[in-house]
Design a protein around this motif. Structure first.
Motif, PDB file in Angstrom:
ATOM      1  N   ARG A 473       0.822  -1.215   0.000  1.00 22.53           N
ATOM      2  CA  ARG A 473       0.000   0.000   0.000  1.00 22.53           C
ATOM      3  C   ARG A 473       0.859   1.269   0.000  1.00 22.53           C
ATOM      4  O   ARG A 473       0.536   2.247  -0.678  1.00 22.53           O
ATOM      5  N   ASP A 474       1.975   1.229   0.740  1.00 25.48           N
ATOM      6  CA  ASP A 474       2.747   2.453   0.974  1.00 25.48           C
ATOM      7  C   ASP A 474       4.112   2.439   0.292  1.00 25.48           C
ATOM      8  O   ASP A 474       4.995   3.212   0.660  1.00 25.48           O
ATOM      9  N   THR A 477       6.102   5.665  -0.797  1.00 29.01           N
ATOM     10  CA  THR A 477       6.860   6.426   0.202  1.00 29.01           C
ATOM     11  C   THR A 477       7.863   5.560   0.956  1.00 29.01           C
ATOM     12  O   THR A 477       8.946   6.035   1.330  1.00 29.01           O
TER      13      THR A 477
END
Length: 573
Positions: A473-474, A477
């Motif tokens: 999901r991340d 970043t």
């Protein structure tokens, strides 16, 4: 007449034809002048070799336990065990075969916590300072009875009286040595959450020359694992020549205790050798009322252990023992629970570490929560088809034989505590990963009696603690901060099926390209729990070599990634 006969027939249909044995347990005022809360355990064994309290486990060799909650039990007041008590491996005292038993009772004493979230809960009184690591059978302050020999009869009789007239004493504080130092601090963050003083501790292995070179500052390796009583696998003396060899059922090796001492002494010799990396090795202690370990993350039920470890304990250690105190000179590693923690802290605190070496981690993707898919399966205990249900295993041996099922594993935990208070594996996963329930205790992920999964709770788990999901999901970043840092190892025949979750995680990591993860995922062919990546030695040996295996790799990476101007010489005396 007929109605009375009908009523009698109805009663006979719900009552057992013969009532099982009963036990009445009390404690004298000399043990406590005030009422006590807790989990009262009745322990029965057919093995006279040791106390029953040492013989209860999740193996096929386990003896018998029954448990009930007591609330405000007064001195001299009796609490009675009958057929309603939760049991393992027997469901009920009515199922206890007649015969000779060694019988003992123990009270796992609870304290009352007024939490910062507004809830009041009763839990085992482990504040992280008592030294046992949330072990019910060795926890200081717990009450127990001396074992008695008893012939159990099949028919009902007066309750057998047991008196808790023994108290487990405090555990002595460990003493510092030339190489091993011990620290303990009160955590402001955890104290605020729990409403009473809470503590964190650590054992620190200092390098050769630490005292002779006060100008030197060192990189730090944080080892995660279950509550260690000292630095594991480090011994400054040669193996004890009088040590009686034992036999390891796990590794099918005679004299494994001698092997452990030999390898621990070899590690000491390597540690002091001139060319071995000069590190601070830190093994942290973060026992809590739910388990011997907090999983090193912030949690709705355990509080901010992640922040407390990262922002209170580790800075304290680095200041006291001259750590470099920068993310490029800090690493994390561990196996099993510690493997999950190493990956979690590297993920949740990506700038604080320069690499995670992750061995046999607890489930890193909840599509394979051991053998359970928490998102698709309806039931945690059985695989359900249109016309068939199959009991699911929780543990296997090296040949693939099922050692305990999911249903049995949770029956085991129910005997030790209601409301997720058993101090066992599934309950700590639930305590860490779940939101708080309405009663203040962890919201159940599934019903421990039926196995039915609560998918709303599972969704919460996914969004907050499913590491595979979070990384995917991340990744936009997280990816730039984790590139080259993730190193994951697991046996393809892991005892607890932990390799299955790693397969899911590897599929995602291999797909990354912006940036690529640039780490490694490796599998030990036919290796069970807890393979850690050594391709040359069997698991029985490689599991003893975490430091000699990983510290040189950490030093190598640090040399490649240190920022411009970083001091790469102070520890190279």
């Amino acid at each position: 007449m007929l109605p009375r006969l009908a009523v009698l027939a109805g009663l006979l249909s719900v009552l057992p034809l013969t009532a099982g044995p009963r036990f009445a347990v009390s404690f004298p005022k000399e043990m406590s002048a005030t009422p006590l809360d807790g989990r009262l355990l009745l322990l029965l064994s057919t093995d006279p070799s040791d106390e029953p309290r040492t013989q209860i486990n999740d193996s096929v060799r386990t003896q018998i336990v029954f448990g009930i909650d007591v609330d405000g039990l007064k001195p001299g007041q009796q609490a009675t065990f009958d057929a309603s008590a939760a049991g393992y491996p027997l469901q009920s005292l009515n199922d206890l075969p007649p015969g000779k038993y060694y019988v003992q009772a123990l009270l796992d004493v609870y304290a009352t916590f007024h939490l910062a979230n507004g809830h009041t809960v009763k839990l085992p009184a482990d504040d992280g300072n008592r030294g046992d690591g949330r072990q019910w059978n060795h926890a200081p302050g717990n009450l127990y009875s001396k074992p008695i020999t008893l012939d159990v009869k099949a028919s009902a009789s007066a309750p057998v009286a047991l008196v808790l007239d023994q108290k487990i004493p405090p555990i002595p504080e460990p003493k510092d040595t030339k190489y091993v130092r011990h620290v303990r601090i009160q955590s402001d963050l955890l104290t605020k959450f729990w409403g009473r003083p809470m503590y964190l501790g650590a054992h620190v292995l200092v390098p050769e020359g630490f005292d002779e070179h006060p100008e030197a500052h060192y990189p730090v390796a944080i080892f995660h694992g279950h509550f260690p009583d000292s630095i594991e696998g480090f011994r400054t003396e040669p193996p004890d020549p009088n040590l009686k060899p034992d036999y390891s059922e796990r590794f099918h090796l005679a004299g494994y205790n001698r092997i452990q001492e030999e390898e621990a002494y070899k590690f000491y010799q390597t540690w002091i050798s001139p060319k071995f990396p000069r590190f601070l090795v830190v093994e942290i202690q973060h026992a809590n009322p739910y388990y011997d370990d907090s999983y090193a993350v912030n949690s709705a039920n355990l509080g901010p252990y992640g922040d407390a470890i990262e922002h209170e304990l580790i800075p304290y250690i680095e200041k006291k023992f001259r750590g470099i105190g920068a993310g490029w000179a800090r690493f994390t590693y561990g196996g099993s629970t510690g493997g999950w923690e190493a990956l979690a802290v590297q993920t949740f605190y990506p700038d604080d570490y320069n690499g995670a070496f992750v061995a046999c981690p607890d489930p890193v993707d909840f599509r394979a929560f051991t053998t359970i898919n928490l998102y698709k399966d309806k039931n945690a205990f059985v695989l359900i088809g249109p016309h068939k249900q199959v009991e699911q295993p929780a543990m296997r041996d090296y040949l693939g034989h099922t050692l305990i099922s999911q249903r049995q594993a949770n029956q085991f935990e129910l005997a030790f505590g209601s409301k997720g208070r058993s101090g066992q594996q599934y309950d700590i996963w639930q305590a860490v990963f779940s939101p708080a329930g309405r009663d203040g205790y962890p919201a159940p992920i599934f019903d421990k009696k039926t196995g039915v999964i609560d998918h709303k709770v599972a969704d919460y788990w996914r969004d907050h603690y499913d590491l595979g999901h979070i990384l995917q999901r991340d990744w936009v970043t997280l990816g730039p901060k984790l590139q080259g840092k993730l190193h994951i190892y697991v046996g393809s025949a892991d005892t607890y099926f932990l390799n299955d979750a790693v397969y899911y995680l590897e599929n995602f990591l291999k797909s990354t390209n912006n940036p690529p993860y640039d780490g490694e995922v490796k599998y030990g062919d036919r290796a069970e729990h807890c393979w850690n990546g050594d391709p040359n030695l069997p698991n029985a040996y490689s599991r003893l070599h975490y430091n000699t295996q990983y510290l040189p790799l950490m030093m190598e990476r640090m040399g490649k990634t240190a920022p411009p101007g970083a001091d790469l010489t102070s520890w190279r005396y």
